[in-house]
Design a protein around this motif. Structure first.
Motif, mmCIF file in Angstrom:
data_model
loop_
_atom_site.group_PDB
_atom_site.id
_atom_site.type_symbol
_atom_site.label_atom_id
_atom_site.label_comp_id
_atom_site.label_asym_id
_atom_site.label_seq_id
_atom_site.Cartn_x
_atom_site.Cartn_y
_atom_site.Cartn_z
ATOM 1 N N VAL A 1 0.833 -1.207 0.000
ATOM 2 C CA VAL A 1 0.000 0.000 0.000
ATOM 3 C C VAL A 1 0.868 1.259 0.000
ATOM 4 N N PHE A 2 1.821 1.332 0.919
ATOM 5 C CA PHE A 2 2.628 2.543 1.069
ATOM 6 C C PHE A 2 3.901 2.408 0.221
ATOM 7 N N ILE A 3 3.868 3.062 -0.940
ATOM 8 C CA ILE A 3 4.914 2.843 -1.948
ATOM 9 C C ILE A 3 5.980 3.924 -1.964
ATOM 10 N N GLY A 4 5.756 5.034 -1.276
ATOM 11 C CA GLY A 4 6.741 6.109 -1.338
ATOM 12 C C GLY A 4 6.397 7.263 -0.434
ATOM 13 N N VAL A 5 7.217 8.310 -0.525
ATOM 14 C CA VAL A 5 7.015 9.503 0.276
ATOM 15 C C VAL A 5 7.351 10.743 -0.535
ATOM 16 N N LYS A 6 6.536 11.766 -0.350
ATOM 17 C CA LYS A 6 6.897 13.123 -0.754
ATOM 18 C C LYS A 6 7.441 13.777 0.504
ATOM 19 N N ASP A 7 8.736 14.009 0.533
ATOM 20 C CA ASP A 7 9.392 14.502 1.731
ATOM 21 C C ASP A 7 9.630 16.001 1.611
ATOM 22 N N ALA A 8 8.911 16.768 2.400
ATOM 23 C CA ALA A 8 9.077 18.221 2.423
ATOM 24 C C ALA A 8 9.556 18.682 3.792
ATOM 25 N N THR A 9 10.317 17.812 4.463
ATOM 26 C CA THR A 9 10.861 18.197 5.771
ATOM 27 C C THR A 9 12.042 19.137 5.640
ATOM 28 N N GLY A 10 12.736 19.089 4.502
ATOM 29 C CA GLY A 10 13.940 19.871 4.316
ATOM 30 C C GLY A 10 15.163 19.239 4.955
ATOM 31 N N SER A 11 14.999 18.061 5.542
ATOM 32 C CA SER A 11 16.100 17.349 6.194
ATOM 33 C C SER A 11 16.636 16.290 5.238
ATOM 34 N N LEU A 12 17.745 16.598 4.578
ATOM 35 C CA LEU A 12 18.248 15.700 3.534
ATOM 36 C C LEU A 12 18.731 14.370 4.098
ATOM 37 N N GLY A 13 19.192 14.362 5.337
ATOM 38 C CA GLY A 13 19.634 13.116 5.933
ATOM 39 C C GLY A 13 18.536 12.066 6.013
ATOM 40 N N ARG A 14 17.298 12.530 6.002
ATOM 41 C CA ARG A 14 16.187 11.588 6.092
ATOM 42 C C ARG A 14 16.087 10.698 4.855
ATOM 43 N N GLN B 1 11.224 7.806 -3.111
ATOM 44 C CA GLN B 1 11.371 9.054 -2.373
ATOM 45 C C GLN B 1 11.400 10.234 -3.340
ATOM 46 N N LEU B 2 10.442 11.122 -3.164
ATOM 47 C CA LEU B 2 10.290 12.300 -4.005
ATOM 48 C C LEU B 2 10.470 13.548 -3.152
ATOM 49 N N SER B 3 11.264 14.479 -3.634
ATOM 50 C CA SER B 3 11.440 15.726 -2.909
ATOM 51 C C SER B 3 10.156 16.538 -2.952
ATOM 52 N N GLY B 4 9.827 17.157 -1.832
ATOM 53 C CA GLY B 4 8.702 18.083 -1.806
ATOM 54 C C GLY B 4 9.139 19.523 -1.886
ATOM 55 N N ASN B 5 10.448 19.730 -2.066
ATOM 56 C CA ASN B 5 11.010 21.082 -2.143
ATOM 57 C C ASN B 5 11.860 21.196 -3.397
ATOM 58 N N ALA C 1 15.990 19.723 -4.590
ATOM 59 C CA ALA C 1 15.771 18.506 -5.382
ATOM 60 C C ALA C 1 17.077 17.888 -5.883
ATOM 61 N N LEU C 2 18.057 18.713 -6.217
ATOM 62 C CA LEU C 2 19.337 18.182 -6.698
ATOM 63 C C LEU C 2 20.014 17.378 -5.591
ATOM 64 N N ALA C 3 20.123 17.961 -4.415
ATOM 65 C CA ALA C 3 20.746 17.269 -3.286
ATOM 66 C C ALA C 3 19.911 16.069 -2.856
ATOM 67 N N PHE C 4 18.614 16.194 -2.922
ATOM 68 C CA PHE C 4 17.713 15.102 -2.549
ATOM 69 C C PHE C 4 17.962 13.890 -3.449
ATOM 70 N N ASN C 5 18.098 14.131 -4.758
ATOM 71 C CA ASN C 5 18.393 13.038 -5.687
ATOM 72 C C ASN C 5 19.758 12.419 -5.384
ATOM 73 N N ALA C 6 20.725 13.262 -5.048
ATOM 74 C CA ALA C 6 22.059 12.748 -4.739
ATOM 75 C C ALA C 6 22.037 11.832 -3.523
ATOM 76 N N MET C 7 21.093 12.068 -2.603
ATOM 77 C CA MET C 7 20.978 11.237 -1.408
ATOM 78 C C MET C 7 20.195 9.953 -1.661
ATOM 79 N N GLY C 8 19.561 9.867 -2.837
ATOM 80 C CA GLY C 8 18.820 8.648 -3.162
ATOM 81 C C GLY C 8 17.399 8.861 -3.634
ATOM 82 N N GLY C 9 16.986 10.114 -3.790
ATOM 83 C CA GLY C 9 15.658 10.393 -4.316
ATOM 84 C C GLY C 9 15.569 10.123 -5.804
ATOM 85 N N VAL C 10 14.334 10.061 -6.302
ATOM 86 C CA VAL C 10 14.137 9.743 -7.727
ATOM 87 C C VAL C 10 13.282 10.784 -8.449
ATOM 88 N N GLY C 11 13.042 11.922 -7.802
ATOM 89 C CA GLY C 11 12.239 12.941 -8.477
ATOM 90 C C GLY C 11 11.739 13.985 -7.514
#
Length: 294
Positions: free
Chosen positions: A158-171, A185-189, A193-203
């Motif tokens: 059911v729970f396939i991902g997250v839109k993370d808008a915490t601003g905490s890249l370590g998460r 994991q999708l950035s909400g900011n 977004a560039l740093a978020f992808n570098a940490m393992g995000g996909v969009g």
């Protein structure tokens, strides 16, 4: 199911506050033509908080109908009342959405146990995939990484991902370690977004993509292709616009910006949201010019 540039769509309103379906269909069509990889109707940027239940899912239905399966639709469906949230996610499924985007309960400020039980109750009543939306700056409720891992472990289908808008890249790393490499994991900011992808995000579920969909899509495509130099160049080009989108209460600035790109579209706001002020408009104008958007 979700990756790349995914705009959190604005909802076009006429001067009397009514939903303008033709303009929304045109927005959906333009976004797909410009390379957006998915669409989010009736999220925060879509002024979902001001829509009735009927209006909310009418907008979802129109989005699904216009997209015609060309890109996946992630419909906003959260509530601070668990029973309403269950009704919302089931309505999103009936409307044809591919998944639901759901915040944890806002205002109530439940404990981490309450957050888990909220999503447990929803998962027991739906088979529609859900992307969690963690935005404590708006909800005051923060899904801690351990709680997110617990939710995903209990209901992985059911729970396939997250839109993370915490601003905490370590998460991004914490959530990958807790929820697995397949957890989307999708950035909400936009601005991170560039740093978020570098940490393992996909969009990114993007506000800026309403205005500059091609540039945002190209940025995400460059990163996915491993062209870090191009991705960073596009990020730098878009960064002032990302910042300008929040120089006043959103979606005031983005509706102003989109109105410059599409001056024939009705882009009024519903109270309590108001148009961007003079300083915000000046910032948007300068950022759009710098990005070559208008």
């Amino acid at each position: 199911m979700f990756s790349g540039s995914i705009p959190a769509l604005v909802t076009p309103f006429a001067a009397d506050g009514s939903f303008v379906e033709d303009a929304f269909r045109a927005l959906v069509e333009w976004q797909i033509a410009e390379g957006s990889a998915g669409l989010v109707p009736v999220g925060t940027t879509g002024e979902a908080a001001t829509l009735t239940f009927q209006e909310h899912f009418d907008v979802v239905r129109v989005c699904v109908d216009q997209a015609r399966g060309r890109v996946p639709i992630l419909a906003g469906a959260g509530s601070n009342d668990t029973r309403v949230a269950i009704d919302n996610v089931n309505a999103a499924k009936v409307a044809g959405a591919d998944a639901a985007l759901m915040v944890p309960p806002y205002y109530n400020r439940p404990s981490q146990e309450g957050i888990f039980r909220h999503f447990e109750a929803i998962a027991q009543q739906t088979s529609l995939p859900i992307v969690l939306y963690n935005v404590p700056g708006r909800t005051v409720t923060d899904i801690q990484p351990a709680t997110m891992a617990r939710i995903v472990a209990a209901f992985p289908d059911v729970f396939i991902g997250v839109k993370d808008a915490t601003g905490s890249l370590g998460r991004v790393t914490e959530q990958r370690l807790g929820c697995g490499d397949d957890f989307v994991q999708l950035s909400g900011n936009d601005e991170t977004a560039l740093a978020f992808n570098a940490m393992g995000g996909v969009g990114c579920i993007s506000v800026t993509a309403n205005v500059a969909p091609r540039l945002c899509a190209d940025f995400q495509a460059a990163w996915a292709a491993g062209d870090i130099v191009k991705a960073r160049s596009l990020h730098d080009r878009l960064y002032p616009l990302h910042v300008a989108m929040f120089t006043d209460a959103s979606p005031g600035p983005v509706k102003y910006a989109l109105g410059k790109v599409k001056p024939d579209w009705p882009l009024h706001l519903r109270l309590p949201m108001t148009p961007a002020g003079d300083a915000s408009r000046a910032a948007v104008d300068a950022a759009m010019a710098g990005a070559g958007v208008a």
